[in-house]
Design an enzyme around this catalytic site. Structure first.
Site, PDB file in Angstrom:
ATOM      1  CB  CYS A   1      43.126 -36.642   4.607  1.00  0.00           C
ATOM      2  SG  CYS A   1      41.544 -36.849   3.749  1.00  0.00           S
TER       3      CYS A   1
ATOM      4  CG  ASN B   1      44.168 -29.094   7.294  1.00  0.00           C
ATOM      5  OD1 ASN B   1      44.522 -29.678   6.275  1.00  0.00           O
ATOM      6  ND2 ASN B   1      43.861 -29.746   8.405  1.00  0.00           N
TER       7      ASN B   1
ATOM      8  N   GLY C   1      34.943 -35.383  18.673  1.00  0.00           N
ATOM      9  CA  GLY C   1      33.646 -35.531  19.326  1.00  0.00           C
ATOM     10  C   GLY C   1      33.278 -34.521  20.385  1.00  0.00           C
TER      11      GLY C   1
END
Lengths: 307, 260
Positions: free
Chosen positions: A131, A100, A245
């Site tokens: 971000c 990343n 999630g």
């Protein structure tokens, strides 16, 4: 190896689709004390910037119903240390690494992308243009199609490995951003990054997070991730690594059905450090119950049934 | 093994909002150092983050351990409702505890605690007593009714109390106790756990002491060093880019190391 879990993406031949998400797994060393990392499909290592970064002030995390807020602020030891210490430490595992990459300006992104692919185990880059927790860069590159296009083009010129661009859900329309990144030549997409949120401490009457706002993750955002992956997979052929999630094998399959080709697991690692191996173990039985022959077969079906 | 469904042996309210929870399981074998903590999944599905709670007592023979916590929100409240024979998802022990290896018989040792920072100091004091140290407990609480484990601490050594409202011991905070205790004799080791104010007071008093240790608290996510939620700055870092993680590089730090 179990063929039904294998997935093939640009640069990434994964024995299974389970990838710990960036920022939730450090550089792997801590979780290596809990299980053999070689069982994973890949690892998305913590965001790496050109220079070392301390990140934001603390508190950096807060809990929310079925979720959490974080505002770590891309703390990392910088490209040189990642290249000389963190990535070599992962070479002993049978594991392609997704690096990343983050930055505060285009030159930073280009400099890190040009070099990090030199590490023999880095097989792809996840370009972090989403971000929400840093003042400069980050999300600013992921909310404007023109900026996203220029940055994608710039890093594609210098990279030696495929680039997956990480999309932000904090936009009114994600479609033009995805199209711009596609046009810029990216090899794939990862989505979604966290949603911007806030919590307030009733005793101090001030935000809990020192950064005031933070990124919401966890099952609370799963339906948003499913919707956005579904939406983007309709308008591009780029493979999507889905996240947002995931806690169960059902969540993994739901992401695939929305249009994902692999998945990343983030917040769940904090609840259960063994969640990734547990998902890998649970997938085959759940697939059998649902009549899914293999994940590649499922991908093909989902692709053919678009629109 | 680093995670287990431990069995609850008992759960008792020992002061307003403060609970003593005794757990049994194989994980106890791993619990060797006072000052380490357990990372506990509270029994409510929509609360995803574990709660870091320090070990108050360890009994290897009975394969049990004790944690003492204060109900602060919905998570700890749901924890407080658990009963004997219920199971609890526990990770740990995590973090580095208090260093006691250097302590010699008859060493004068100060244990300074405040409020809900007191629990880990109980197991520490037991181990120091085994090393035949002369332990002096300097414990500060908000008021008389929230004091717990008084008899237990008195059984291990001299014990002095301060309360914010003067309802027990001397009026004020533990710093006032420290001034008195230093007049009697300087300590060869100091251990502290409590509010940031208490830790700063101990830091100021013993910043160059070779054996003064502070146990810190922080909001955590992973609890094992991966997420960087619980970092603190270092005193001797001019660049401001270096940090220590409270979870896996702490929670105990010598004085002079981290910025409080």
């Amino acid at each position: 190896m179990n063929n039904q879990l294998k997935v093939s993406l640009p640069g990434l031949e994964l024995k299974n689709p389970i990838i710990p998400a960036s920022g939730c797994f450090g550089f792997g060393a801590e979780y290596a004390k809990y299980f053999d990392l070689s069982c994973l499909g890949s690892i998305m290592i913590k965001a790496t910037t050109l220079e070392p970064r301390f990140g934001n002030a603390t508190p950096r995390v807060a809990e929310t119903p079925s979720g959490m807020l974080n505002a770590i602020g891309l703390q990392n030891p910088g490209l040189d240390v990642v290249m000389s210490e963190k990535l070599p430490a992962l070479e002993k595992y049978d594991l392609p690494i997704i690096a990343n990459v983050a930055g505060s300006c285009e030159e930073d992104y280009v400099a890190v992308c040009a070099k990090i692919g030199d590490a023999p185990n880095v097989k792809a880059i996840e370009l972090n243009i989403s971000c929400p927790n840093v003042k400069h860069g980050g999300i600013a590159f992921g909310t404007d199609p023109d900026v996203a296009y220029e940055l994608t083009k710039a890093v594609m010129k210098v990279t030696k490995v495929p680039i997956y661009v990480k999309l932000s859900p904090n936009v009114t329309n994600i479609v033009p951003i995805a199209q711009a990144i596609d046009a810029g030549g990216a090899d794939g997409l990862t989505m979604i990054n966290t949603l911007l949120g806030m919590r307030i401490d009733l005793k101090t009457r001030k935000p809990i997070l020192a950064n005031q706002t933070g990124g919401l993750s966890g099952p609370a955002i799963k339906p948003i991730a499913i919707r956005l992956i579904h939406q983007v997979s309709q308008i591009t052929d780029l493979p999507i690594i889905g996240m947002g999630g995931i806690y169960t094998a059902d969540d993994v399959l739901e992401m695939f059905m929305a249009g994902a080709s692999a998945v990343a697991v983030g917040t769940a690692n904090f609840t259960d450090p063994y969640i990734c191996p547990k998902l890998i173990e649970a997938l085959p039985q759940r697939m059998e119950e649902l009549g899914i022959e293999s994940l590649e077969q499922l991908r093909k079906e989902v692709r053919e049934n678009r629109r | 093994m680093k995670q287990e469904m431990m069995t609850i042996i008992s759960q008792i309210k020992i002061a307003p909002k403060i609970f003593e929870l005794i757990l049994k399981g194989k994980l106890v074998k791993e619990m060797k150092t006072p000052g380490q903590f357990l990372h506990i999944k509270v029994p409510q599905a929509d609360l995803l983050l574990r709660r870091p709670i320090s070990l108050a007592s360890i009994d290897q023979k009975k394969e049990t351990c004790t944690v003492i916590y204060r109900v602060e929100g919905v998570g700890t409240e749901s924890l407080s409702l658990l009963k004997k024979n219920d199971f609890l998802d526990v990770m740990g022990p995590l973090g580095n505890g208090f260093d006691t290896a250097f302590v010699k018989p008859n060493d004068r040792v100060f244990i300074i605690g405040g409020g809900i920072g007191v629990p880990p100091l109980y197991q520490l004091s037991k181990e120091l007593k085994q090393r035949q140290a002369k332990v002096v407990h300097l414990l500060g609480f908000a008021k008389k009714e929230v004091i717990f484990y008084e008899e237990e601490f008195r059984a291990l050594g001299e014990t002095y109390y301060s309360t914010d409202d003067g309802s027990y011991g001397i009026l004020g905070h533990a710093g006032n106790l420290l001034v008195k205790a230093r007049k009697v004799g300087e300590p060869s080791a100091v251990y502290a756990c409590g509010s940031n104010g208490l830790l700063k007071m101990v830091e100021q008093n013993f910043s160059t002491h070779p054996h003064a240790y502070l146990s810190l608290e922080a909001r955590m996510a992973c609890g094992m060093g991966a997420c960087y939620a619980c970092v603190c700055h270092l005193q001797k870092d001019e660049t401001g880019t270096k940090s220590k993680k409270i979870c896996d590089e702490g929670p105990v730090f010598p004085t002079g190391e981290v910025i409080l």
